[in-house]
Design an enzyme around this catalytic site. Sequence first.
Site, PDB file in Angstrom:
ATOM      1  N   LYS A  44       0.834  -1.207   0.000  1.00  0.00           N
ATOM      2  CA  LYS A  44       0.000   0.000   0.000  1.00  0.00           C
ATOM      3  C   LYS A  44       0.869   1.257   0.000  1.00  0.00           C
ATOM      4  O   LYS A  44       0.549   2.250  -0.667  1.00  0.00           O
ATOM      5  CB  LYS A  44      -0.939   0.007   1.204  1.00  0.00           C
ATOM      6  CG  LYS A  44      -1.796   1.273   1.332  1.00  0.00           C
ATOM      7  CD  LYS A  44      -2.694   1.498   0.108  1.00  0.00           C
ATOM      8  CE  LYS A  44      -3.425   2.842   0.186  1.00  0.00           C
ATOM      9  NZ  LYS A  44      -4.412   2.901   1.252  1.00  0.00           N
ATOM     10  N   LYS A  96      -0.047  11.783   5.868  1.00  0.00           N
ATOM     11  CA  LYS A  96       0.258  10.701   6.803  1.00  0.00           C
ATOM     12  C   LYS A  96       0.892   9.521   6.083  1.00  0.00           C
ATOM     13  O   LYS A  96       1.893   8.947   6.545  1.00  0.00           O
ATOM     14  CB  LYS A  96      -1.034  10.275   7.518  1.00  0.00           C
ATOM     15  CG  LYS A  96      -0.880   9.152   8.537  1.00  0.00           C
ATOM     16  CD  LYS A  96      -1.226   7.778   7.966  1.00  0.00           C
ATOM     17  CE  LYS A  96      -2.693   7.663   7.620  1.00  0.00           C
ATOM     18  NZ  LYS A  96      -3.021   6.275   7.144  1.00  0.00           N
TER      19      LYS A  96
END
Length: 296
Positions: free
Chosen positions: A179, A247
């Site tokens: 990811k 983030k």
Amino acid sequence: MTSQLTDKNLSGQKIGYVGLGNMGRAMARHLHATGADVVVWNRSTGPAEAAVAAGMRCAATLPELAREIGGGIICLNLTTAEVVEQVLLGQGGLIEGLQPGALLIDFGTTGLPATKKFAEHVTWVDAPVSGGQVGAEAATLTIMAGGSEAAFQRALPVLRVVGRNVTHLGPVGSGQVTKLANQLIVAQTIDAVAQALRLAELAGVDSAKVREALLGGFADSRILQLHGDRMVRRDFVPGGRSALQLKDVRLICELAASLGFQSPTLDNCRAQWERMVEKEGLGDVDHSGLFMLYDK
């Protein structure tokens, strides 16, 4: 191993779902539609009440949810590793009610060190997703899974319900690494598309026509298709918030540093997202809104 199977009958199976944000609420709804007995918990009451109105059940506390699910499956759809840690291991967390045999599926982008830590406490499948809110609503998410073969096979019926392409990458943490690779491409491609379209505008060429001309060529991508359209229209209503993109970029940089991997383009990418979120205060804008940095 990639799965595109379509068996989506979970009738009678108890599934816990923690985190009913823009994506989680849709994913929980899909699981409920298969006949599963879905028990939810959410920090704010509004989404939980909506889930109950749709036929799901709501646990008053996280330990209660864990006890209700027993040795079954609990799904997490939370924003950061810190939130996952609090929900799992904090006071009043799931750990206080977890039963032997329980399996947790983490759909968030949580990072590698945190994922390995969580897996020390419970059987864990990290299953971060790509496709955003649109993919969650349509149950067409791409899911990148890490975990033991046995844990993945247990999780697979749930993963098939909410995703179209499900790939088992390897042991715990493999999904997170994949990811982050995805997010590296996304973050830098958004920047490239934003630069290209704004450059065209400054040169006096219609950016909508430029985007149309590039579609189908080597520069084509889902980002050019979807976010390029948003940029042309200046429509940055949040689907994927920029604060979450930052983030993820920071998690990428953390992983790169731990591996001794150095990249000036990655450093610049982080600087751009930090400028957008922290200097310009645009953390709640859609991540396609990075275009705004070049629109001034």
